[in-house]
Scaffold this motif. Structure first.
Motif, PDB file in Angstrom:
ATOM      1  N   GLU A  33     162.936 -85.103  62.252  1.00 47.78           N
ATOM      2  CA  GLU A  33     162.365 -84.615  60.988  1.00 47.78           C
ATOM      3  C   GLU A  33     160.844 -84.581  61.088  1.00 47.78           C
ATOM      4  O   GLU A  33     160.221 -85.553  61.481  1.00 47.78           O
ATOM      5  CB  GLU A  33     162.844 -85.506  59.835  1.00 47.78           C
ATOM      6  CG  GLU A  33     162.060 -85.380  58.538  1.00 47.78           C
ATOM      7  CD  GLU A  33     161.961 -83.964  57.974  1.00 47.78           C
ATOM      8  OE1 GLU A  33     163.001 -83.283  57.912  1.00 47.78           O
ATOM      9  OE2 GLU A  33     160.845 -83.538  57.625  1.00 47.78           O
ATOM     10  N   THR A  42     164.959 -80.197  49.814  1.00 49.01           N
ATOM     11  CA  THR A  42     165.846 -81.194  49.198  1.00 49.01           C
ATOM     12  C   THR A  42     165.069 -82.112  48.260  1.00 49.01           C
ATOM     13  O   THR A  42     165.561 -82.478  47.196  1.00 49.01           O
ATOM     14  CB  THR A  42     166.571 -82.008  50.289  1.00 49.01           C
ATOM     15  OG1 THR A  42     167.304 -81.087  51.098  1.00 49.01           O
ATOM     16  CG2 THR A  42     167.519 -83.029  49.695  1.00 49.01           C
ATOM     17  N   GLY A  48     171.168 -79.889  40.930  1.00 52.96           N
ATOM     18  CA  GLY A  48     172.309 -79.503  40.104  1.00 52.96           C
ATOM     19  C   GLY A  48     173.527 -79.255  40.970  1.00 52.96           C
ATOM     20  O   GLY A  48     173.396 -78.799  42.110  1.00 52.96           O
ATOM     21  N   VAL A 175     159.458 -80.599  65.634  1.00 54.64           N
ATOM     22  CA  VAL A 175     159.888 -79.852  66.817  1.00 54.64           C
ATOM     23  C   VAL A 175     159.009 -78.614  66.929  1.00 54.64           C
ATOM     24  O   VAL A 175     158.763 -77.919  65.942  1.00 54.64           O
ATOM     25  CB  VAL A 175     161.368 -79.430  66.670  1.00 54.64           C
ATOM     26  CG1 VAL A 175     161.754 -78.437  67.750  1.00 54.64           C
ATOM     27  CG2 VAL A 175     162.260 -80.661  66.693  1.00 54.64           C
ATOM     28  N   MET A 345     173.849 -78.649  46.413  1.00 57.57           N
ATOM     29  CA  MET A 345     175.240 -78.854  45.967  1.00 57.57           C
ATOM     30  C   MET A 345     176.255 -78.498  47.049  1.00 57.57           C
ATOM     31  O   MET A 345     177.306 -79.111  47.144  1.00 57.57           O
ATOM     32  CB  MET A 345     175.513 -78.080  44.674  1.00 57.57           C
ATOM     33  CG  MET A 345     175.369 -76.588  44.762  1.00 57.57           C
ATOM     34  SD  MET A 345     175.795 -75.783  43.192  1.00 57.57           S
ATOM     35  CE  MET A 345     174.226 -75.695  42.352  1.00 57.57           C
TER      36      MET A 345
HETATM   37  C1  LIG Z   1     162.707 -75.880  42.443  1.00 55.23           C
HETATM   38  C2  LIG Z   1     164.016 -75.927  43.178  1.00 55.23           C
HETATM   39  C3  LIG Z   1     165.189 -76.228  42.483  1.00 55.23           C
HETATM   40  C4  LIG Z   1     166.413 -76.276  43.156  1.00 55.23           C
HETATM   41  N1  LIG Z   1     167.534 -76.616  42.463  1.00 55.23           N
HETATM   42  C5  LIG Z   1     168.723 -76.743  43.108  1.00 55.23           C
HETATM   43  C6  LIG Z   1     169.876 -77.173  42.427  1.00 55.23           C
HETATM   44  O1  LIG Z   1     169.847 -77.445  41.221  1.00 55.23           O
HETATM   45  N2  LIG Z   1     171.031 -77.301  43.125  1.00 55.23           N
HETATM   46  C7  LIG Z   1     171.099 -77.010  44.447  1.00 55.23           C
HETATM   47  O2  LIG Z   1     172.169 -77.118  45.021  1.00 55.23           O
HETATM   48  N3  LIG Z   1     170.012 -76.578  45.123  1.00 55.23           N
HETATM   49  C8  LIG Z   1     168.833 -76.446  44.488  1.00 55.23           C
HETATM   50  N4  LIG Z   1     167.722 -76.017  45.176  1.00 55.23           N
HETATM   51  C9  LIG Z   1     167.877 -75.596  46.571  1.00 55.23           C
HETATM   52  C10 LIG Z   1     167.927 -76.784  47.490  1.00 55.23           C
HETATM   53  O3  LIG Z   1     166.791 -77.585  47.310  1.00 55.23           O
HETATM   54  C11 LIG Z   1     167.963 -76.346  48.940  1.00 55.23           C
HETATM   55  O4  LIG Z   1     168.837 -75.261  49.121  1.00 55.23           O
HETATM   56  C12 LIG Z   1     168.419 -77.480  49.852  1.00 55.23           C
HETATM   57  O5  LIG Z   1     167.723 -78.655  49.537  1.00 55.23           O
HETATM   58  C13 LIG Z   1     168.247 -77.114  51.294  1.00 55.23           C
HETATM   59  O6  LIG Z   1     168.517 -78.229  52.096  1.00 55.23           O
HETATM   60  P1  LIG Z   1     168.278 -78.138  53.658  1.00 55.23           P
HETATM   61  O7  LIG Z   1     168.625 -79.445  54.213  1.00 55.23           O
HETATM   62  O8  LIG Z   1     168.975 -76.938  54.170  1.00 55.23           O
HETATM   63  O9  LIG Z   1     166.725 -77.806  53.798  1.00 55.23           O
HETATM   64  P2  LIG Z   1     165.430 -78.777  53.551  1.00 55.23           P
HETATM   65  O10 LIG Z   1     165.681 -79.787  52.508  1.00 55.23           O
HETATM   66  O11 LIG Z   1     164.259 -77.877  53.379  1.00 55.23           O
HETATM   67  O12 LIG Z   1     165.343 -79.556  54.907  1.00 55.23           O
HETATM   68  C14 LIG Z   1     164.790 -78.994  56.055  1.00 55.23           C
HETATM   69  C15 LIG Z   1     164.001 -80.094  56.736  1.00 55.23           C
HETATM   70  O13 LIG Z   1     163.590 -79.648  58.008  1.00 55.23           O
HETATM   71  C16 LIG Z   1     162.314 -80.188  58.260  1.00 55.23           C
HETATM   72  N5  LIG Z   1     161.680 -79.381  59.297  1.00 55.23           N
HETATM   73  C17 LIG Z   1     161.182 -78.131  59.176  1.00 55.23           C
HETATM   74  N6  LIG Z   1     160.670 -77.713  60.326  1.00 55.23           N
HETATM   75  C18 LIG Z   1     160.838 -78.716  61.216  1.00 55.23           C
HETATM   76  C19 LIG Z   1     160.485 -78.887  62.581  1.00 55.23           C
HETATM   77  N7  LIG Z   1     159.864 -77.932  63.257  1.00 55.23           N
HETATM   78  N8  LIG Z   1     160.806 -80.058  63.190  1.00 55.23           N
HETATM   79  C20 LIG Z   1     161.440 -81.049  62.493  1.00 55.23           C
HETATM   80  N9  LIG Z   1     161.786 -80.926  61.202  1.00 55.23           N
HETATM   81  C21 LIG Z   1     161.486 -79.778  60.569  1.00 55.23           C
HETATM   82  C22 LIG Z   1     161.615 -80.114  56.924  1.00 55.23           C
HETATM   83  O14 LIG Z   1     160.512 -81.015  56.854  1.00 55.23           O
HETATM   84  C23 LIG Z   1     162.744 -80.472  55.971  1.00 55.23           C
HETATM   85  O15 LIG Z   1     162.778 -81.850  55.662  1.00 55.23           O
HETATM   86  C24 LIG Z   1     166.481 -75.976  44.536  1.00 55.23           C
HETATM   87  C25 LIG Z   1     165.305 -75.688  45.230  1.00 55.23           C
HETATM   88  C26 LIG Z   1     164.078 -75.671  44.565  1.00 55.23           C
HETATM   89  C27 LIG Z   1     162.847 -75.366  45.336  1.00 55.23           C
END
Ligand SMILES: Cc1cc2nc3c(=O)[nH]c(=O)nc-3n(C[C@H](O)[C@H](O)[C@H](O)COP(=O)(O)OP(=O)(O)OC[C@H]3O[C@@H](n4cnc5c(N)ncnc54)[C@H](O)[C@@H]3O)c2cc1C
Lengths: 388, 93
Positions: A33, A42, A48, A175, A345
């Motif tokens: 990370e 996240t 939600g 990364v 979700m």
């Molecule tokens: C305002 C807002 C409201 C939302 N509301 C909802 C909701 O109500 N319900 C819902 O289901 N979703 C909601 N979402 C969407 C949800 O937040 C995302 O779809 C979800 O959190 C994505 O998770 P993820 O693990 O795929 O990505 P992320 O949480 O973005 O995780 C990706 C991780 O990779 C890391 N990373 C990036 N590049 C590198 C690298 N080169 N090397 C190492 N690490 C790296 C980042 O630092 C990050 O921690 C909302 C989003 C926003 C912005």
């Protein structure tokens, strides 16, 4: 040092998948990370959770994800209160006859998969939720198992459970590039110049996924779209359900801890592919539009204080569905990203099914339609019930 | 000094004991403590507790403040809490 699987990204997707893979005996797993766990979308989200979708595929997935959330404390061996899962339902308001008809069609699909969503007349909304202003409302749907959770604690709980099963997690470790040899993934190079090797690499880097895949020549049409959100001071419990409108875009919830969290999509969404362009600034435009909508639909909010606003990224794809699965062009390279505003979700169910896919076990819900190569083939997936 | 009786965060009722426990459990940066304990997320926006927590982190880690892991600062308005009714009026001007 060689791992069986390296996971890039410590959001809900990466962390939950690490746990699910470890549980299925996937071997030595390393999660990398860039900042800290939940440092991406996240940690910015409203967390939600709803099963009120319109396509059979999404309803099936979310029905399963709800079950996982409901049993999560036991599964991850943590305190039930810790996850702050609040199931006060989602109250989806319709602001036109046509919108109401659409919601009713979605409910029929939801019923087919055993969900007990109710269709409510305006009178019924007034009776069950007297604090909601029904001016301009044509009707609503309500599913009482929908709700929200604490995105930090859910992710941390997966991480702790994963660590107990041997998952290694390194934070503050960005990364830089993916490494390949003869069309096969071999590992990753870190920003400090060192390399870590693995049989397989799973990229769960949210909106940052696109730029990482580019380092090995893969073009994924996934972009970050800026969305703003705010939180208030805590109050006594005044609002049970998440109140939401697809047509007007707003969502408003009250957390178990008492604060209200709410958002509304931008009128003209700004989006970027390249991380150096990402913009997390907060705008007065959002604050004022949000205040108008919020005090209109829930007038009691007028006396509540706004404490903080922030911005995050939706990871969008052309059909607003995840890109999940192996990449055809590089063997051993997998991706799971692109939740398009719903990644939190869907995280748990995607993690569960993806881990089965990666382990060669049959999936209960076939994720192959979400394969990342679908975009170049034009095989898009359609969902009628989305916000923004 | 009983660290159970030292309040570090008045908004969320978090004691020095809570902070030390969390750091010991691996929540060892300001960003993570905030998300784990909700410290700094209340109405004061961290104006009271942030430096106290950073000092504690620095002491436990044996590192100067400048060497602690910190994410780049993002400004998260408003500076002070504002009621919706004031904002709503503004929106309809
Ligand atoms: C305002 C807002 C409201 C939302 N509301 C909802 C909701 O109500 N319900 C819902 O289901 N979703 C909601 N979402 C969407 C949800 O937040 C995302 O779809 C979800 O959190 C994505 O998770 P993820 O693990 O795929 O990505 P992320 O949480 O973005 O995780 C990706 C991780 O990779 C890391 N990373 C990036 N590049 C590198 C690298 N080169 N090397 C190492 N690490 C790296 C980042 O630092 C990050 O921690 C909302 C989003 C926003 C912005």
């Amino acid at each position: 040092m060689t791992y069986d699987i390296i996971i890039v990204g410590g959001g809900i997707q990466g962390v939950a998948t690490a746990y699910e893979l470890a549980k299925r005996g996937a071997g030595k797993i390393l999660l990398l990370e860039k900042t800290f766990l939940t440092g991406g979308s996240t940690g910015s989200c409203a967390a939600g959770i709803r099963a009120q979708f319109g396509s059979p595929f999404n309803v099936k997935l979310m029905a399963r994800s709800l079950e996982i959330f409901e049993n999560m404390a036991k599964e991850l061996e943590c305190d039930n209160d810790y996850l702050e899962l609040w199931q006060g339902g989602y109250l989806v308001l319709a602001y036109s006859e046509a919108e109401f008809e659409g919601l009713k069609r979605n409910v029929e699909v939801q019923h087919t998969y055993g969900l007990k969503t109710n269709v409510l007349s305006v009178e019924e909304v007034k009776k069950a939720f007297p604090r909601v202003n029904v001016e301009g409302v044509y009707g609503a749907t309500y599913h009482d198992r929908d709700g929200h959770a604490d995105p930090f604690h859910v992710t941390f709980a997966y991480a702790e459970a994963g660590k107990r099963l041997g998952v290694e997690i390194r934070e503050w470790t960005p990364v830089d590039t993916l490494l390949t040899e003869n069309g096969k993934i071999t590992g990753v190079r870190l920003q400090d110049g060192s390399s870590v090797y693995a049989e397989r690499v799973l990229v769960c880097a949210g909106a940052w996924t696109t730029s990482l895949l580019k380092t090995v020549g893969i073009d994924l049409p996934l972009w970050g779209e800026k969305h703003e959100i705010l939180i208030t001071e805590p109050w006594e419990r005044l609002l049970g359900p998440m109140v939401i409108s697809f047509s007007r875009g707003y969502y408003i919830q009250q957390r178990p801890h008492g604060s209200f969290i709410m958002g509304i999509p931008p009128e003209d969404p700004r989006h970027w592919y390249r991380p150096d362009e990402f913009d997390f600034s907060s705008s007065i435009d959002f604050l004022l539009r949000m205040s108008s909508e919020a005090t209109n639909v829930l007038p009691f909010l007028k006396g509540v204080n706004v404490v903080r606003q922030w911005a995050g990224l939706y990871e969008m794809t052309p059909d607003h569905h995840h890109a999940i699965g192996p990449l055809e062009d590089i063997s051993g390279l997998w991706v799971a990203a692109g939740g398009s505003g719903h990644g939190f979700m869907f995280g748990p169910v995607m993690a569960e099914q993806l881990s089965k896919w990666m382990m060669g076990e049959p999936m209960d819900i076939d994720l192959r339609p979400l394969s990342p190569d679908r975009f170049k083939k034009g095989a898009l997936v359609i969902e009628p019930a989305v916000v923004g | 000094m009983d660290d159970n009786k030292v309040i570090i965060c008045r908004c969320e009722d978090i004691t020095l004991h809570d902070v030390r426990g969390a750091i010991e459990d691996g929540y060892d940066s300001w960003d993570k403590l905030k998300r784990y304990l909700r410290i700094g997320m209340g109405p004061c926006g961290g104006k009271t507790c942030r430096l106290l927590v950073l000092r504690e982190l620095s002491a436990i880690k044996g590192k100067p403040l400048s060497a602690l892991y910190l994410r780049e600062n993002v400004i998260r308005p408003p500076l002070r809490s504002i009621p919706f009714k004031a904002l709503e009026k503004e929106a309809h001007l």
